[in-house]
Every structure is written in C-alpha cells, then in structure tokens.
Design an enzyme around this catalytic site. Sequence first.
Site, PDB file in Angstrom:
ATOM      1  N   GLU A  81      78.968  52.519  76.371  1.00 63.19           N
ATOM      2  CA  GLU A  81      79.135  51.269  77.098  1.00 63.19           C
ATOM      3  C   GLU A  81      78.240  51.468  78.324  1.00 63.19           C
ATOM      4  O   GLU A  81      77.794  49.917  78.663  1.00 63.19           O
ATOM      5  CB  GLU A  81      80.579  51.229  77.730  1.00 63.19           C
TER       6      GLU A  81
ATOM      7  N   HIS B 215      81.328  72.996  59.596  1.00 63.51           N
ATOM      8  CA  HIS B 215      81.502  72.894  58.159  1.00 63.51           C
ATOM      9  C   HIS B 215      81.699  71.628  57.586  1.00 63.51           C
ATOM     10  O   HIS B 215      82.270  71.151  56.602  1.00 63.51           O
ATOM     11  CB  HIS B 215      82.792  73.612  57.894  1.00 63.51           C
TER      12      HIS B 215
ATOM     13  N   LYS C  48      86.391  40.123  72.545  1.00 60.74           N
ATOM     14  CA  LYS C  48      87.606  39.890  73.443  1.00 60.74           C
ATOM     15  C   LYS C  48      88.053  38.366  73.395  1.00 60.74           C
ATOM     16  O   LYS C  48      89.159  37.875  73.025  1.00 60.74           O
ATOM     17  CB  LYS C  48      87.473  40.240  74.936  1.00 60.74           C
TER      18      LYS C  48
HETATM   19  O1  PA5 Z   1      84.838  50.749  81.064  1.00 60.20           O
HETATM   20  C1  PA5 Z   1      85.293  49.620  80.892  1.00 60.20           C
HETATM   21  O2  PA5 Z   1      85.418  48.808  81.827  1.00 60.20           O
HETATM   22  C2  PA5 Z   1      86.071  49.127  79.776  1.00 60.20           C
HETATM   23  O3  PA5 Z   1      86.143  50.234  78.745  1.00 60.20           O
HETATM   24  C3  PA5 Z   1      87.672  48.946  80.000  1.00 60.20           C
HETATM   25  O4  PA5 Z   1      88.075  50.426  80.599  1.00 60.20           O
HETATM   26  C4  PA5 Z   1      88.513  48.752  78.847  1.00 60.20           C
HETATM   27  O5  PA5 Z   1      88.159  47.437  78.561  1.00 60.20           O
HETATM   28  C5  PA5 Z   1      90.296  48.304  79.385  1.00 60.20           C
HETATM   29  O6  PA5 Z   1      90.024  47.377  80.541  1.00 60.20           O
HETATM   30  P1  PA5 Z   1      91.227  47.128  81.232  1.00 60.20           P
HETATM   31  O7  PA5 Z   1      91.648  48.404  82.276  1.00 60.20           O
HETATM   32  O8  PA5 Z   1      91.107  46.084  82.081  1.00 60.20           O
HETATM   33  O9  PA5 Z   1      92.501  46.993  80.164  1.00 60.20           O
END
Ligand code: PA5
Length: 460
Positions: free
Chosen positions: A286, A315, A429
């Site tokens: 990410e 393996h 989303k």
């Molecule tokens: O790194 C990030 O910002 C995302 O992966 C969030 O952690 C993830 O989308 C979850 O978001 P939230 O904490 O708002 O539920």
Amino acid sequence: MKIQFDEINLRAAMVGDAHGLKSSEIKNEQGAALNALAGFRKLVEEGCYGFPHLPFQTAAIEEIGQYAAKVRGSFDTVCLVGIGGSALGAWALDCALHGPHPVQRACGPKHPRLVILDNADPALTMAALESMNPKKTLVVVIAKSGATAETVGVFLMVREWLGPKAAKRIVAVTSEDVGDLKALATRESYPTFHIPKNVGGRFSVLSAAGLLPAALTGVNIQKLCKGAAGMTHLAWQPDLAQNLALRSALLHYLIWTRKNKPIQVAFPYSNRLWGAAFWFRQLWAESLGKAKTRKGETVHAGQTPVAALGATDQHSQVQLYMEGPNDKVHTFWTIARPADPGRIPRTKLGLEGFDYLAGQSLAKLLDAEQRATAAALTSYHRPNCTFILDRLDEEHLGAFLQLLEFQTAFLGELLNVNAFDQEGVELSKKFTCGLMRRKGFEAYGEEFQRYEAKRAATRG
Ligand code: PA5
C-alpha cells in the site's frame, strides 16, 4: 537490542553483475539516500507523518497500560474487530509474542486469547462468536476512519451478541474528531483511545491500534516502545553503516529499480514472525504501489510483496525462486538466539537417515536450512539478504517493526512517491458502498450497474 542486516548476497561479486550491486553503484547513490533521509525528516518535523513519534508518546502509552491493568482479570478473550492496518499490527505482535502460528495458544492464567475478526466473512464471524463467551470477552473495535464497511458490519453483529450490557464490554480505537465510530463511542460511553491524525493505518502498530490489544493480552508495551525508540534514533543517523533502515532502503531500491526485481519475498524462518510478514505485505504494497510520483508523473511504481515461511515453503515455493524468472529479491528474517532451541533426543535408531540428527537441535536445523537456501539462491544468481534479530522479545520486535516502517518511508522518498496515501483502494470501497446502498454513494451504485451491463453484453 541487536539487529543485523546481512547484505552480502545482494552484491555483484556474489550473484553476478546482472543481478547484484557493485560497490560503486551503491556509493554513487549514497547522496540520494541522504536526501531521502533529509526529505522525510523534514516532513516529519512539519507534522505530516507521525509514526516516528509513537514510541516516545509516554502519556498515551501509560494510559493504555493503566486501562489494561484496570480491566485485567475480567475477561479471558479479547476480540478485535478491525481490518487492514487496524488488525495486522495487532496480529503481528500477538503471533510473535504469544504465537507461534498456526498454534493458537489457548487462553490460560497467563494472558487472555486474542481473536481477530478482520473480514466480513460470515463463516469466520460465526465460528468466532461460537468459540467465545460474551460475559468473558472484551471487544476492541478499531477503525481510524470510523466507517469501514467490513468493520462496521462485523461490529454490529458482535455488539448484538454481547447482549444488553454490551457497552460495558466494548472499547473503541478511532480518530479523535471524525467518523461515526467516535460518535457511537461517545453516545454509548465506550472507553476510547485515539489514533493520531498523521499516523496512517499501516504505520499504526505502535499507536493504540496495536498497543491496546497487546497490553490487554499481557504484552509489555513499554519494552516494545523502548525497542522502537532505539531504532528511531538509529534511523535518523546520516551514517549508512549505522542506519540499517536507510541502508536497506537504498539497497532494496537499487536492486528493485536497477536489477529489475519487481517482487519482494519476505521470508521469515520463524513461525512467530509469520504475522509480521503479513503486516509487512500491507506496509510494502500500500505504501509503494503508486500510479504517480509526488510531482504527478505517471510511474505505476510498486514491488509485489510475497510472504514465504522458512523452512516450510522450501517444500512449496523455493523451486520457483531458484529456477523461475529471476525477478525477485529475497529477504530472510531470522532469530539468532531462539528462546528454546528444541533439543532432538540423543537416541540413535540405527538408521542413517535419522541418526545424524540425534542430539542436535531444531534451531540448528532451521538455521542450517536458512543458510543452505541463501547459498543455493546465491549460486543461482538470485539476490538475497537477511535481517538477523538477536532474540524475539518485545524490544527486538518493536525495533524491527519500526525499522521496516522507516525503510518503507525512505524507499518512498527514493522513488519520489507518497508512501502514506492509498487512493487506489478508494474506488472499490465506493462501489461497495454503492452496492450496499449507503446514502451519498448512489452514483457509484449506478456506475457499477453500467459495468455489470457491459459485462453482460461482452458475455453475449
Ligand atoms: O493503511 C491504511 O490506511 C489502510 O489499510 C487502513 O488501515 C484500512 O483501510 C482500515 O481502515 P480503518 O482503520 O479506517 O478501518
């Protein structure tokens, strides 16, 4: 705290000029690494990014510790509801300190069990609810945005399952001033802890998102933060010999971009580090998978992170790593001094395939497996390197996770991408909200219908 980075098998002398780095190539780019350090430091000083400060926020750390001490003994299970950065850090800590994966240590007098609900999967949710007692469960709901659909859906079920006195068994972790989770927590008087605004989900393991579940399950969060603080001091050093995070960021940047290695294999030789490997996957993917540079140029940057477990995946995956496309850099994670070496009995059975192991230890065998795999990959010109943790305790773990976060941030600077946003996950989303008829997302529902119509027409 002692963590080493063995980079020798990234060198051209070991894996050849086409796949490894010459000293001159590294030397020529040291200036770029120092610029990355200075650039990131400036952004942190300006308040844009807050993860480097987390291990020093003693008041917040103490508040979490005090809450955990206050409620200790009133539950045997902590049920975390959260997803992505709001679950993976807690899993990494729990797996490393209470694991190992896949043995779920049963709850006992020592510490409560952690159950993580990080998916809108009905099978997972129902099985978990059946395995817990609502009167002996403390629910920790975590969402920085306060409105993530998977978390909200599962939480609504868990809240109902807790029964009429649900509010007494819920604690929330969210942003201080935004989101419906904060509104609900205020309305129902849940104890609430906050994730700082400038700390993104995948960098939040040392905020309440990781520390609260850890403290509730008996982890010494002070020691965790002490290790991370020590690593933070190192990560600001302008000396590449000392600054492991910067050195490894530079070497990974060069191997990836100059030697064409679009895949990063995180390869712990430790079942306890398996959760951390999944946490790292999110951090790397990410943070560094980006369409544009900070200047707006289209780059579609990214190095696909893969998690492999040694020796198990020797393996399963190593055939591909050895003989498939030479498009990977392999990063082993090892523990020099495991808590228990696992002595193999001295008994000899008169069988050559068994007897050579008698009296040795599993730790020695695992270490030999890792060194043998590194040697084999090297002889096939496959670049690899190793992070060596002296021990796996709170201090080393905190330091290691902080090292990986700094490494990612520095690499973002070297690539000139913003490692702290995640525009790419927003559209799916929004489609989900459109499909589930959330108010304000009607246009995405309609766009999704057009996509479905196109699919139907294409199908014919
Ligand atoms: O790194 C990030 O910002 C995302 O992966 C969030 O952690 C993830 O989308 C979850 O978001 P939230 O904490 O708002 O539920």
